[in-house]
Design an enzyme around this catalytic site. Structure first.
Site, PDB file in Angstrom:
ATOM      1  N   GLU A  83       0.798  -1.072   0.033  1.00 26.57           N
ATOM      2  CA  GLU A  83       0.004  -0.156  -0.047  1.00 26.57           C
ATOM      3  C   GLU A  83       0.816   1.225   0.090  1.00 26.57           C
ATOM      4  OE1 GLU A  83      -2.568  -0.675   3.313  1.00 26.57           O
ATOM      5  OE2 GLU A  83      -3.855  -1.557   2.086  1.00 26.57           O
ATOM      6  N   ASP A  96      -7.823  -9.236   4.083  1.00 27.52           N
ATOM      7  CA  ASP A  96      -7.848  -8.211   4.986  1.00 27.52           C
ATOM      8  C   ASP A  96      -8.803  -7.981   6.139  1.00 27.52           C
ATOM      9  OD1 ASP A  96      -6.822  -5.615   5.882  1.00 27.52           O
ATOM     10  OD2 ASP A  96      -7.077  -4.182   4.269  1.00 27.52           O
ATOM     11  N   GLU A 113     -12.483  -2.508  12.273  1.00 29.78           N
ATOM     12  CA  GLU A 113     -12.737  -1.548  11.174  1.00 29.78           C
ATOM     13  C   GLU A 113     -13.447  -2.047  10.246  1.00 29.78           C
ATOM     14  OE1 GLU A 113      -8.681  -1.650   9.042  1.00 29.78           O
ATOM     15  OE2 GLU A 113      -9.752  -0.672   7.322  1.00 29.78           O
TER      16      GLU A 113
HETATM   17  C1  BDP Z   1      -6.062  -2.434   6.053  1.00 28.15           C
HETATM   18  C2  BDP Z   1      -6.443  -0.855   6.718  1.00 28.15           C
HETATM   19  C3  BDP Z   1      -5.259   0.084   6.581  1.00 28.15           C
HETATM   20  C4  BDP Z   1      -3.859  -0.523   6.929  1.00 28.15           C
HETATM   21  C5  BDP Z   1      -3.792  -1.903   6.495  1.00 28.15           C
HETATM   22  C6  BDP Z   1      -2.581  -2.487   6.880  1.00 28.15           C
HETATM   23  O1  BDP Z   1      -7.584  -0.392   6.212  1.00 28.15           O
HETATM   24  O2  BDP Z   1      -5.271   1.339   7.353  1.00 28.15           O
HETATM   25  O3  BDP Z   1      -3.007   0.079   6.999  1.00 28.15           O
HETATM   26  O4  BDP Z   1      -4.921  -2.688   6.588  1.00 28.15           O
HETATM   27  O5  BDP Z   1      -2.638  -3.700   7.594  1.00 28.15           O
HETATM   28  O6  BDP Z   1      -6.989  -3.218   6.511  1.00 28.15           O
HETATM   29  O7  BDP Z   1      -1.217  -2.405   6.705  1.00 28.15           O
END
Ligand code: BDP
Length: 697
Positions: A287, A361, A389
């Site tokens: 990401e 996720d 979340e």
């Molecule tokens: C996702 C979240 C994000 C995190 C990412 C992670 O939306 O904010 O940075 O995981 O685990 O679920 O790095």
């Protein structure tokens, strides 16, 4: 006086409860409320001296009920203890035993470990046992943690916000650290120690390099000093490009000697300030975060370079496997495995690869991550998300014990009966370095976690990290008795509410393995229609693949073949819709809306029914909670009741929005007798919540 009594009578008992401070309860004490008013009477003797042993003593003094037999707090090496011949072998540094023994001619209750941390855990275990109904006269305990590193991951930013945090601002007040020692830091450590958590990563995995500068190291050192006597080490998330941003180097290539030297010097600097610093957590090439892949180096190259920097100090590296790339057209669920599996055996001894529970996720339900069992030469640390979340933030009541346990107790199919827990606790391959990470749900709200029931998720994580084989039901009972008292009606009702609460979220957000259907950015509420985001795999439509004929992501052999990342026996089962467990059907297969399900109904009919089951469960929790009105303090009762009402409204919203959307795709009528969505699809699409909490910037 008469008038006052009449007034009280007219206002009713609940007003009295509110007005009486002894009865009001803002949730601050978490599950540590065993201290009845008549405490401080029990005789507690400590043999030996250390900050940790003194804490064990004071915890017992503060909370042991009067009338408890005399208690002795000691370590195995204390005079007189070794001669007792107790089974300390196998307890390691952190295990404990609590036994009735005769010491110097006196019958006492001994609380002892090989080390003082074990003794502290023993003290908390004794209080837990008494707080859940055991009798001091007969209590006998012996336990050692099965997992070595039991770590919270705080996604806390240096400006005080918390990524995906729904319990207020960060606990860490970086601005006033290291000068101001907020008493809450101690209370935080105490709560964690009470459930065996022994590590905390202070900053967000989406890390800023500032955390590695001298002023922030000093701030972290202050927290480490507060946490140390409670057996808790601090760790930092490290930004991989720090040598460029802080060190002025041209590259962060892990194979460059100057880069390695920079990290060695940085580690030395950290260890000078924090001699027992735990090590680094790294989110690399994920990401948008920098990482070794930027230089054509592998994740192992990156992890090992950092591992070498902390190794002389006994530190470790937790390297996340949460990677996927928009440049990779293959199924996102396959990418972490494809990237990491070939690296098995290439990681240094002090590296753990940290793997999310599922391959996408933290969704309300995910099959276990195929990496578990597939990298036998590498210790895999499991990562759960405690903060909700994707399960309704702080407002929805969703007990995550069943989610954690479902993954841990899943069979990998690699060896007879091997479970994910066996991989995580090292027993499968004999790994000694083992770990479990939980993304914390803790903030500055008075009740720490945004709601009373969210505290149970923090609690359950700690207990399962200590022993992944515990049952979620047993943990819920323990938590409820300590949180609300041992009244059987209260324990039975709250645990019954908790038991199916996570499944209810699955049902009202999308059953049968549907996933990633939430709205954009803040992830609050439904957005199954979203199809316009820059990266294909950020769009809900990527995951559900609904079309007029059917729904689901085909991961069988005719599709992405993600099933073959599992052990052959599991892969065989998952390869065909007929043998795939229905609860994961649409995760693994694209099937027709009119497919016949086990109950004889069509998939569409069953999917609709699950939405209604989920909404109905929340209504049921409201009724159950109502029966406890006079049994729970007014403050916690009222907040929970209000949140259940919010959940009821939002469960309905998820159901209605989802059904409106599915019907726009499949053009099928709702089964007879099923309520139509309250609004049309356009209304649901128009909802927007730009200021929802926990948003990423
Ligand atoms: C996702 C979240 C994000 C995190 C990412 C992670 O939306 O904010 O940075 O995981 O685990 O679920 O790095």
């Amino acid at each position: 006086m008469k008038g006052y009594r009449a007034l009280i009578g007219a206002l009713g008992a609940s007003w009295l409860a509110l007005a009486s401070p002894a009865f009001a309860d803002d949730g601050y004490s978490l599950w540590l409320r065993t201290s009845a008013p008549a405490t401080g009477q029990a005789a507690v003797t400590r043999l030996g001296d250390s900050a940790t042993l003194r804490l064990a003593e004071s915890e017992l003094r503060r909370a042991l009920p009067a009338g408890t037999p005399p208690v002795v707090v000691a370590t195995a090496a204390a005079p007189g203890i070794a001669a007792l011949g107790l089974p300390f072998v196998g307890l390691g540094d952190e295990g404990y035993l609590v036994r009735r023994v005769t010491l110097a001619g006196r019958s006492v209750l001994l609380v002892a470990g090989n080390g003082d941390r074990g003794t502290l855990y023993g003290a908390f275990a004794l209080l837990r046992a008494l707080g859940t109904g055991d009798r001091a006269e007969t209590v006998a305990l012996r336990s050692a943690p099965k997992v070595k590193l039991r770590v919270l991951n705080h996604w806390d930013n240096l400006d005080g916000t918390v990524e995906r945090g729904y319990a207020g601002q960060s606990l860490w007040d970086w601005w006033t650290l290291p000068d101001f020692d907020d008493p809450r830091y101690t209370d935080y450590a105490r709560a964690n120690a009470s459930i065996g958590i022994n590590g905390t990563v202070l900053n967000n995995v989406n890390a800023k390099t500032d955390s590695l500068t001298a002023p922030y190291i000093a701030k972290a050192a202050k927290l480490a000093a507060v946490f140390r006597p409670w057996g808790i080490k601090v760790y930092l998330s490290a930004r991989f490009s720090a040598p460029i941003e802080l060190g002025g180097l041209k590259t962060a290539d892990p194979r460059d000697p100057a880069v390695a030297a920079w990290w060695r010097a940085k580690s030395d600097e950290i260890y000078r300030a924090i001699p027992d610093f735990g090590g680094f957590l790294v989110k690399a090439n994920s990401e948008g975060q920098p990482g070794p892949r930027d230089y054509g180096a592998s994740h192992a190259d990156g992890a090992n370079m950092l591992a070498a920097a902390v190794a002389p100090h006994g530190g470790i590296v937790m390297w996340r496997a949460f990677v996927y790339a928009e440049t990779d057209p293959t199924d996102r669920a396959k990418q972490a495995y494809s990237e990491f599996k070939p690296l098995d055996g290439r990681f240094a001894d002090n590296v753990l690869v940290q793997v999310k529970n599922g391959a996408i996720d933290f969704q309300p339900r995910e099959p276990f991550h195929p990496l578990f069992g597939a990298m036998p030469k590498t210790p895999l640390m499991i990562e759960f998300q405690i903060t909700k979340e994707y399960l309704g933030f702080a407002t929805h009541l969703a007990y995550l014990g069943p989610l954690f346990a479902e993954t841990l107790h899943a069979k990998t199919g690699r060896r007879r009966d091997e479970t994910v827990a066996d991989v995580v606790d090292g027993s499968a391959e004999g790994h000694k370095l083992t770990g479990m990470a939980g993304v914390a749900n803790i903030g500055r709200d008075r009740d720490w976690s945004g709601s009373t029931f969210n505290q149970a998720n923090w609690y359950a994580f700690g207990r399962l990290a200590w022993d992944p084989d515990l049952t979620s039901e047993g943990i819920a009972r323990e938590w409820a008795a300590q949180t609300f008292g041992t009244d059987p009606q209260v324990v039975a009702t709250t645990t019954a509410m908790m038991a199916g609460s996570r499944e209810a979220v699955v049902d009202y957000t999308g059953a049968f393995g549907l996933a990633h259907l939430m709205a954009t950015g803040h992830h609050y509420g439904p957005g199954p229609w979203v199809a316009d985001l820059a990266r294909p795999e950020w769009n809900p439509t990527y995951y559900h693949r609904a079309d007029p004929d059917g729904i689901g992501f085909e991961r069988g052999r005719g599709g992405s073949d993600a099933v073959d990342q599992y052990a052959p026996s599991v892969a065989r089962q998952l390869a065909r819709p007929e043998t795939t467990p229905e609860r994961e059907l649409l995760w693994f297969h694209h099937v027709r809306w009119d497919r016949r399900m086990a109950d004889g109904k069509t998939l569409w009919e069953d999917l609709v029914a699950h939405y209604d089951t989920g909404v109905g469960y929340v209504a049921g929790m409201q009724r159950q909670w109502d029966t406890l009105r006079d049994k729970i303090d007014a403050e916690r009762w009222q907040k929970t009741a209000t949140y259940l009402a919010i959940q009821q409204r939002e469960a309905r919203w998820w159901r209605d929005a989802s059904l409106a959307y599915w019907m726009s795709v499949n053009h099928r009528p709702l089964p007879a007798g099923v309520a139509a969505p309250e609004h049309d699809l356009a209304w649901y699409k128009a909802q927007s919540y730009p200021h929802a909490p926990g948003h990423t910037s």
